[in-house]
Design an enzyme around this catalytic site. Sequence first.
Site, mmCIF file in Angstrom:
data_model
loop_
_atom_site.group_PDB
_atom_site.id
_atom_site.type_symbol
_atom_site.label_atom_id
_atom_site.label_comp_id
_atom_site.label_asym_id
_atom_site.label_seq_id
_atom_site.Cartn_x
_atom_site.Cartn_y
_atom_site.Cartn_z
ATOM 1 N N SER A 133 -10.062 -46.140 -18.388
ATOM 2 C CA SER A 133 -9.073 -45.200 -18.880
ATOM 3 C C SER A 133 -7.660 -45.801 -18.676
ATOM 4 O O SER A 133 -7.435 -46.964 -19.002
ATOM 5 C CB SER A 133 -9.268 -43.885 -18.126
ATOM 6 N N ASP A 149 -16.583 -41.431 -27.325
ATOM 7 C CA ASP A 149 -15.351 -41.176 -26.577
ATOM 8 C C ASP A 149 -14.166 -41.089 -27.544
ATOM 9 O O ASP A 149 -13.894 -42.033 -28.276
ATOM 10 C CB ASP A 149 -15.144 -42.343 -25.607
ATOM 11 N N HIS A 202 -16.885 -41.892 -22.288
ATOM 12 C CA HIS A 202 -15.730 -42.432 -21.560
ATOM 13 C C HIS A 202 -16.146 -43.255 -20.325
ATOM 14 O O HIS A 202 -16.591 -42.702 -19.328
ATOM 15 C CB HIS A 202 -14.831 -41.259 -21.167
#
Lengths: 493, 493
Positions: free
Chosen positions: A175, A425, A450
């Site tokens: 991320s 994602d 994710h």
Amino acid sequence: MEIFTLPLTLILILCIITFTQSAPMFLGKYAKKPNKLSYKYETKHFTQRLDHFSFHDSGSFSQRFLINTNNWVGAKRKGPIFMYCGNEGDIEWFASNSGFLWDIAPRFGAMLLFPEHRYYGESMPYGSKEEAYKDKNTLSYLTAEQAIADYSVLLRELKRNFSAEGCPVVLFGGSYGGMLAAWMRLKYPHLTVGALASSAPILQFEDIVPPETFYNIVSNNFRRESTSCFNTIKESLDMLQSMGENADGLKQLAKTFHLCGELKTAQDLSDWLSSAYSYLAMVNYPYPSDFLMSLPGHPIREVCRRMDSAADGTSVLDRIFNGVSVYYNYSGGVDCFELDDDPHGMSGWQWQACTEMVMPMSSDPDQSMFPTFNFNHTYEQDRCMSLYGVKPRGSWITTEFGGHDFKTTWKNSGSNIIFANGLLDPWSGGSVLQNVSESLVALVTEEGAHHLDLRASTPNDPDWLVQQRTSEIRLIKGWIDDYNQETSSAFVM
Amino acid sequence: MEIFTLPLTLILILCIITFTQSAPMFLGKYAKKPNKLSYKYETKHFTQRLDHFSFHDSGSFSQRFLINTNNWVGAKRKGPIFMYCGNEGDIEWFASNSGFLWDIAPRFGAMLLFPEHRYYGESMPYGSKEEAYKDKNTLSYLTAEQAIADYSVLLRELKRNFSAEGCPVVLFGGSYGGMLAAWMRLKYPHLTVGALASSAPILQFEDIVPPETFYNIVSNNFRRESTSCFNTIKESLDMLQSMGENADGLKQLAKTFHLCGELKTAQDLSDWLSSAYSYLAMVNYPYPSDFLMSLPGHPIREVCRRMDSAADGTSVLDRIFNGVSVYYNYSGGVDCFELDDDPHGMSGWQWQACTEMVMPMSSDPDQSMFPTFNFNHTYEQDRCMSLYGVKPRGSWITTEFGGHDFKTTWKNSGSNIIFANGLLDPWSGGSVLQNVSESLVALVTEEGAHHLDLRASTPNDPDWLVQQRTSEIRLIKGWIDDYNQETSSAFVM
């Protein structure tokens, strides 16, 4: 609760950018430490300059980092250093949720290092979060470049202390942490041999990708399960708007959705629902995951099943409530729902989104299930001026780190990065999905969400996930082998 | 005067680092504008953030840049942009002395761009040099990283204004400007296609090269002309030290060297002489050059000829005076010499050397003609603390830009840089002298000195210089062709 901490690092971005009226909804809850720390490490502190790029009298702060040398084969044998680039939160939280590093450290004989991102967790300038977050002047050094410089300075100092100057460093991150890992590899290639950047939307800036990408992917997660589910959601979000226009409508909505208190605006409810949809897309994992509330495997499939399978005559909003309860109340213990569950108010990411991390997002109702929403720079500017007195710098990240024409510009000037993404994602739309060169590699999994790859392996891992991690290990090993060969090391893994 | 402006950009470093007791001797004189500007350009200004890397309320400043679009074939034909990275001085001075860019612009159809370095020339933060140089807080944003960020932001804005986003940018720079060009290419590869970094000692940091390198090369310039010349200089510098111990000796020295005023310490004279030797090595050009004072071609040959050919019985110090007069008084118009010719006192480079640009230099009398001098970090730290209240960051440049093990670390993560160096240039010792990869190329000329290649071509250019420039043009053309091919441009040069 542990399973879902990492994927949350970006939903915050989402909340802020999309639903600009509401405060971020998740950080407050999820930022707390996991109840049980699964891994053993030492906690240390390192004094960092608050400003690496000027000589202004801005002082220093104490950066926390976690370290584990149990598996490290030592400097003489050029034992690798695996460094996770801390995200926007408590580093213990990320260390505990990045099982992949712990899983592979023994076979690489690697040291593990988890530096905390400045202004998060315990790494607070000015002595406390309250002081650090006081105003734009105290917050002014909360930038990605400063954080990457922290990691670089720490790394050199640590290598010096361990006489480990010759040891290869591999970066990891998921991320926002993945963005930092990729950027650090691009900007400080002399300190590292490669980076695994998982679910890192480094192209989600300016006009590099269409601003509708994120919500289109969220929507496709639902459409692929069931068209009627997609349509129900779309219809409900439109209904909310008209129902919100009078007090009776708001009362009705509060009742239908079992809210604990009054509903002030329909937008609050819309945000709450839309966040759940986006969140579900991010963690649309193939096996059950256990976070704040438990989720089944393929959670969106379950959401749509509950919406679609309601008895004939069930209203649209009741179907929605049935569905969204999968996300907010899968284990069934909740009596009523609080829409605003962020006890801390303003967060560090909110500052970052108002300064550098300007990620334009819009919703085009022709393609998505969400109502029209157009990202508006003027609106953003006004919002950030009123919040902090700062003007977002929308072109800065692409100036500093690139992104436009990345296939041409990074091809010959970057190397050894894995861009790992799962197509479910919504952040994958702003990530690198194609190989740029032989060593700037995109690992794309159709059924991935994710950065699942960074989590500890489990018996439930599907083959494609096992295979993805195997590819990652092979590539990382290749970087280290190349480095050892180039530096004529005798150490063979 | 024009011929010798560029090579001076680094002697300043030399003066500060070697002769720490004395103020920089040359900047004051040479920093003034050339009497006649040889080239035509427009002068423009651009508002820059004073601090690119934080959101501290530090305001903005007006950056001057020079631009010439006469030869530019335009954005549609992807006309290249040649940008010279301004050094530590007035940009008009560098534009006028970088004839190579002006010479080659027509054949490339290129735009020329000369941005000025912050805190130099007219690009003063806080409105004036006096305010900008007031103290460490006002000076704190005078760093290489901020300057490179200025160039990057300007470049993007300029490209936007010209709709020239698709036009390839080639960086140029000599001396410190060459360091900036190389570093900008390494750190912002997404904005450029390549860089010609001439005489750029980017390895003159920490312990990457031995600290004695610079003075050994200066010394070898003399030894290769004549051993007796080398020995005379060595002997004289030792003599100065003993003569400086009493007032009579100082009076005698002032008389021998035709000084206008009193000589306070022998060190002052020693600095004055040593600077001339280092300076002569930098501009040990193969043909006459005309700067503040004219110099013959192969000036060190002439210095040594005058020292060696003095009548038998001429004293060592008289021989030295004869020789050094080539540098300080070749045209013969000077009646007496002022040792301190820097009217402005503290310079911007002095600040940079006290903060980031820590280039350790020592002298080992076994190899050089200079007395023992050992670079001492504690001494430097004390000096900079007393001058500005700052502590030098000796490891920062190598953290930020690399340099250690550059052959391994830059090999796969950098591309399209020419490191041009002449081996007579004492700064070549801290530069990249070997190819790192196919596209990180070292162009080394045995008889070259300080970035002669960047100057305008003349009928006196020796073959090796013509050949060096031909190689540079060929490589630059290759970068642009590759870029055009990769971006599928139809424009063929």
